[in-house]
Design a protein around this motif. Sequence first.
Motif, PDB file in Angstrom:
ATOM      1  N   LEU A 271      20.565 -15.813  26.424  1.00 49.53           N
ATOM      2  CA  LEU A 271      22.384 -15.143  27.024  1.00 49.53           C
ATOM      3  C   LEU A 271      23.070 -15.841  27.381  1.00 49.53           C
ATOM      4  O   LEU A 271      24.017 -15.709  28.795  1.00 49.53           O
ATOM      5  N   SER A 272      23.374 -17.033  26.678  1.00 53.02           N
ATOM      6  CA  SER A 272      24.688 -18.184  27.900  1.00 53.02           C
ATOM      7  C   SER A 272      25.309 -19.264  27.023  1.00 53.02           C
ATOM      8  O   SER A 272      24.963 -19.288  25.933  1.00 53.02           O
ATOM      9  N   THR A 273      26.066 -19.494  27.364  1.00 53.08           N
ATOM     10  CA  THR A 273      26.844 -20.458  26.860  1.00 53.08           C
ATOM     11  C   THR A 273      26.103 -21.759  26.184  1.00 53.08           C
ATOM     12  O   THR A 273      26.445 -21.956  24.924  1.00 53.08           O
ATOM     13  N   ALA A 274      25.077 -21.841  26.664  1.00 54.51           N
ATOM     14  CA  ALA A 274      24.407 -22.782  25.970  1.00 54.51           C
ATOM     15  C   ALA A 274      23.418 -22.648  25.089  1.00 54.51           C
ATOM     16  O   ALA A 274      23.092 -23.060  24.420  1.00 54.51           O
ATOM     17  N   TYR A 275      23.040 -21.566  24.256  1.00 53.66           N
ATOM     18  CA  TYR A 275      23.475 -21.484  23.561  1.00 53.66           C
ATOM     19  C   TYR A 275      24.399 -20.148  22.345  1.00 53.66           C
ATOM     20  O   TYR A 275      23.784 -18.911  21.362  1.00 53.66           O
ATOM     21  N   ALA A 276      25.279 -20.765  22.691  1.00 52.86           N
ATOM     22  CA  ALA A 276      26.558 -20.824  21.483  1.00 52.86           C
ATOM     23  C   ALA A 276      26.161 -20.596  19.940  1.00 52.86           C
ATOM     24  O   ALA A 276      27.010 -20.113  19.130  1.00 52.86           O
ATOM     25  N   GLN A 277      25.294 -21.679  19.810  1.00 51.77           N
ATOM     26  CA  GLN A 277      25.208 -21.233  18.068  1.00 51.77           C
ATOM     27  C   GLN A 277      24.214 -20.328  17.426  1.00 51.77           C
ATOM     28  O   GLN A 277      24.453 -20.042  16.868  1.00 51.77           O
ATOM     29  N   SER A 278      24.282 -19.442  18.567  1.00 52.25           N
ATOM     30  CA  SER A 278      23.366 -18.170  17.742  1.00 52.25           C
ATOM     31  C   SER A 278      24.297 -17.097  17.928  1.00 52.25           C
ATOM     32  O   SER A 278      25.256 -16.696  19.007  1.00 52.25           O
ATOM     33  N   ASN A 279      24.427 -16.856  16.242  1.00 51.62           N
ATOM     34  CA  ASN A 279      25.169 -15.335  16.129  1.00 51.62           C
ATOM     35  C   ASN A 279      25.486 -14.376  17.481  1.00 51.62           C
ATOM     36  O   ASN A 279      26.573 -13.688  17.755  1.00 51.62           O
ATOM     37  N   ASP A 280      24.248 -13.521  17.236  1.00 54.17           N
ATOM     38  CA  ASP A 280      23.891 -12.489  18.048  1.00 54.17           C
ATOM     39  C   ASP A 280      24.371 -12.687  19.849  1.00 54.17           C
ATOM     40  O   ASP A 280      24.685 -11.443  20.494  1.00 54.17           O
ATOM     41  N   VAL A 281      24.079 -14.081  20.068  1.00 53.20           N
ATOM     42  CA  VAL A 281      24.268 -14.622  22.092  1.00 53.20           C
ATOM     43  C   VAL A 281      26.206 -14.435  21.632  1.00 53.20           C
ATOM     44  O   VAL A 281      25.969 -13.416  22.796  1.00 53.20           O
ATOM     45  N   ARG A 282      26.464 -14.835  20.821  1.00 51.98           N
ATOM     46  CA  ARG A 282      27.459 -15.200  21.007  1.00 51.98           C
ATOM     47  C   ARG A 282      28.040 -13.713  20.712  1.00 51.98           C
ATOM     48  O   ARG A 282      29.349 -13.467  21.144  1.00 51.98           O
ATOM     49  N   LEU A 283      27.938 -12.404  20.204  1.00 55.37           N
ATOM     50  CA  LEU A 283      28.435 -11.163  19.669  1.00 55.37           C
ATOM     51  C   LEU A 283      28.363 -10.760  21.245  1.00 55.37           C
ATOM     52  O   LEU A 283      29.055  -9.845  21.566  1.00 55.37           O
ATOM     53  N   TYR A 284      27.367 -10.828  21.459  1.00 60.04           N
ATOM     54  CA  TYR A 284      26.424  -9.687  23.261  1.00 60.04           C
ATOM     55  C   TYR A 284      27.812 -10.605  23.752  1.00 60.04           C
ATOM     56  O   TYR A 284      28.645  -9.999  24.835  1.00 60.04           O
ATOM     57  N   LEU A 285      27.715 -11.867  24.187  1.00 54.74           N
ATOM     58  CA  LEU A 285      28.868 -12.465  25.344  1.00 54.74           C
ATOM     59  C   LEU A 285      30.454 -12.039  24.815  1.00 54.74           C
ATOM     60  O   LEU A 285      31.061 -11.140  25.830  1.00 54.74           O
ATOM     61  N   LEU A 286      30.439 -11.983  23.649  1.00 50.89           N
ATOM     62  CA  LEU A 286      31.953 -12.058  23.506  1.00 50.89           C
ATOM     63  C   LEU A 286      32.643 -10.422  23.539  1.00 50.89           C
ATOM     64  O   LEU A 286      33.628  -9.602  24.274  1.00 50.89           O
ATOM     65  N   THR A 287      30.970  -9.879  23.675  1.00 47.33           N
ATOM     66  CA  THR A 287      31.389  -7.972  23.593  1.00 47.33           C
ATOM     67  C   THR A 287      31.494  -7.610  25.648  1.00 47.33           C
ATOM     68  O   THR A 287      32.462  -7.543  25.640  1.00 47.33           O
ATOM     69  N   TYR A 288      30.640  -8.160  26.304  1.00 49.33           N
ATOM     70  CA  TYR A 288      31.000  -7.889  27.387  1.00 49.33           C
ATOM     71  C   TYR A 288      31.945  -8.889  27.945  1.00 49.33           C
ATOM     72  O   TYR A 288      33.062  -8.246  28.751  1.00 49.33           O
ATOM     73  N   LEU A 289      32.234 -10.226  27.561  1.00 52.93           N
ATOM     74  CA  LEU A 289      33.786 -10.306  27.989  1.00 52.93           C
ATOM     75  C   LEU A 289      35.191  -9.848  27.570  1.00 52.93           C
ATOM     76  O   LEU A 289      36.165 -10.035  28.855  1.00 52.93           O
ATOM     77  N   GLY A 290      34.983  -9.052  26.552  1.00 55.57           N
ATOM     78  CA  GLY A 290      35.875  -8.489  26.111  1.00 55.57           C
ATOM     79  C   GLY A 290      36.194  -7.628  27.058  1.00 55.57           C
ATOM     80  O   GLY A 290      37.685  -7.658  27.336  1.00 55.57           O
ATOM     81  N   ALA A 291      35.201  -6.699  26.795  1.00 56.67           N
ATOM     82  CA  ALA A 291      35.525  -5.879  28.280  1.00 56.67           C
ATOM     83  C   ALA A 291      35.891  -5.882  29.282  1.00 56.67           C
ATOM     84  O   ALA A 291      36.556  -5.282  29.486  1.00 56.67           O
ATOM     85  N   SER A 292      34.910  -7.278  30.128  1.00 56.22           N
ATOM     86  CA  SER A 292      36.093  -7.739  31.515  1.00 56.22           C
ATOM     87  C   SER A 292      37.239  -7.992  31.781  1.00 56.22           C
ATOM     88  O   SER A 292      37.827  -7.873  32.076  1.00 56.22           O
ATOM     89  N   ALA A 293      37.875  -8.276  29.979  1.00 56.82           N
ATOM     90  CA  ALA A 293      39.251  -8.665  29.871  1.00 56.82           C
ATOM     91  C   ALA A 293      40.138  -8.630  30.386  1.00 56.82           C
ATOM     92  O   ALA A 293      40.800  -7.418  31.290  1.00 56.82           O
ATOM     93  N   ALA A 294      39.453  -6.928  29.736  1.00 57.21           N
ATOM     94  CA  ALA A 294      40.653  -5.931  29.196  1.00 57.21           C
ATOM     95  C   ALA A 294      40.803  -5.056  31.177  1.00 57.21           C
ATOM     96  O   ALA A 294      41.829  -4.798  30.994  1.00 57.21           O
ATOM     97  N   ALA A 295      39.747  -4.741  31.252  1.00 58.11           N
ATOM     98  CA  ALA A 295      39.563  -3.858  32.250  1.00 58.11           C
ATOM     99  C   ALA A 295      39.970  -4.834  34.383  1.00 58.11           C
ATOM    100  O   ALA A 295      40.886  -4.316  34.616  1.00 58.11           O
ATOM    101  N   GLY A 296      39.549  -6.121  34.033  1.00 57.14           N
ATOM    102  CA  GLY A 296      40.106  -7.289  34.292  1.00 57.14           C
ATOM    103  C   GLY A 296      41.545  -6.609  34.997  1.00 57.14           C
ATOM    104  O   GLY A 296      42.231  -7.058  35.834  1.00 57.14           O
TER     105      GLY A 296
END
Length: 254
Positions: free
Chosen positions: A132-157
């Motif tokens: 679950l890292s940017t090293a596997y950005a080619q995976s749609n599932d990994v990208r979706l997971y990370l963007l969910t986590y990062l989007g929520a973190s950015a909004a709260a931050g």
Amino acid sequence: MEGPIFGLCTVLTSLSTAISLRCAYERRHKSIYRIARRAHLTALAACTLGSLLAIPTIADAVDRSAASNEVSALASDVAAVIFIASLQIMVIDWEYSTAHHIGIALRVAFVCVIVGLMIWQFHRADTVHQDLSTAYAQSNDVRLYLLTYLGASAAAGAEVTFRSGKLAREIWRQGRPAATGLAIASAGAAFGVAYAFSRGSYLLAYADGHAWPLSWENAISPALAGLCIGCVAIGLTMATINVSRSQRNVGSKV
């Protein structure tokens, strides 16, 4: 690079947690800002756990003992979401003279939804063959997971950055050490937003076929995360210690 950075963050947040526990114990009979004190301790505890699990050697040991690949990454990311949500609640309780229950309840509900989505997306991703890292950005599932986590973190931050900066400006004349601590914490939250944008931008750029070298991302993101954790821990500790000293001085005069 991640090992030394998050190892230092673990030590720093552990010390900050111990100091905050002592200050909370001294003010245990005071009802004012009780929610903020609990949220502060929750944020530091979550940050300590998240930083610890972000250390590669610790993460590998946890994954082996749990017999589930990347469970340490999920736990670390969930801890990060709880960390930033607790900071939101803390700052809201500081900002209002009475507990803002509706605002607090909305943020608790938001973090529950985000954590639920992350767990669901974690189970969808093929964590046996990919991380679950940017090293596997080619995976749609990994990208979706990370963007969910990062989007929520950015909004709260972003909210923590704005509210902490506003509080620092308002109390500058009343207590400059506390205001300075809040300003540092606000800068730390801004670094957290920058971290989320850095990783999120890489994921979107990769999907568009214009990503920059992964080595740059692997150097930039941990540094931004370390600055976020360090500034927030130091800044809030400064503010907490100053408030405790002020209250003790007032009590001695009375």
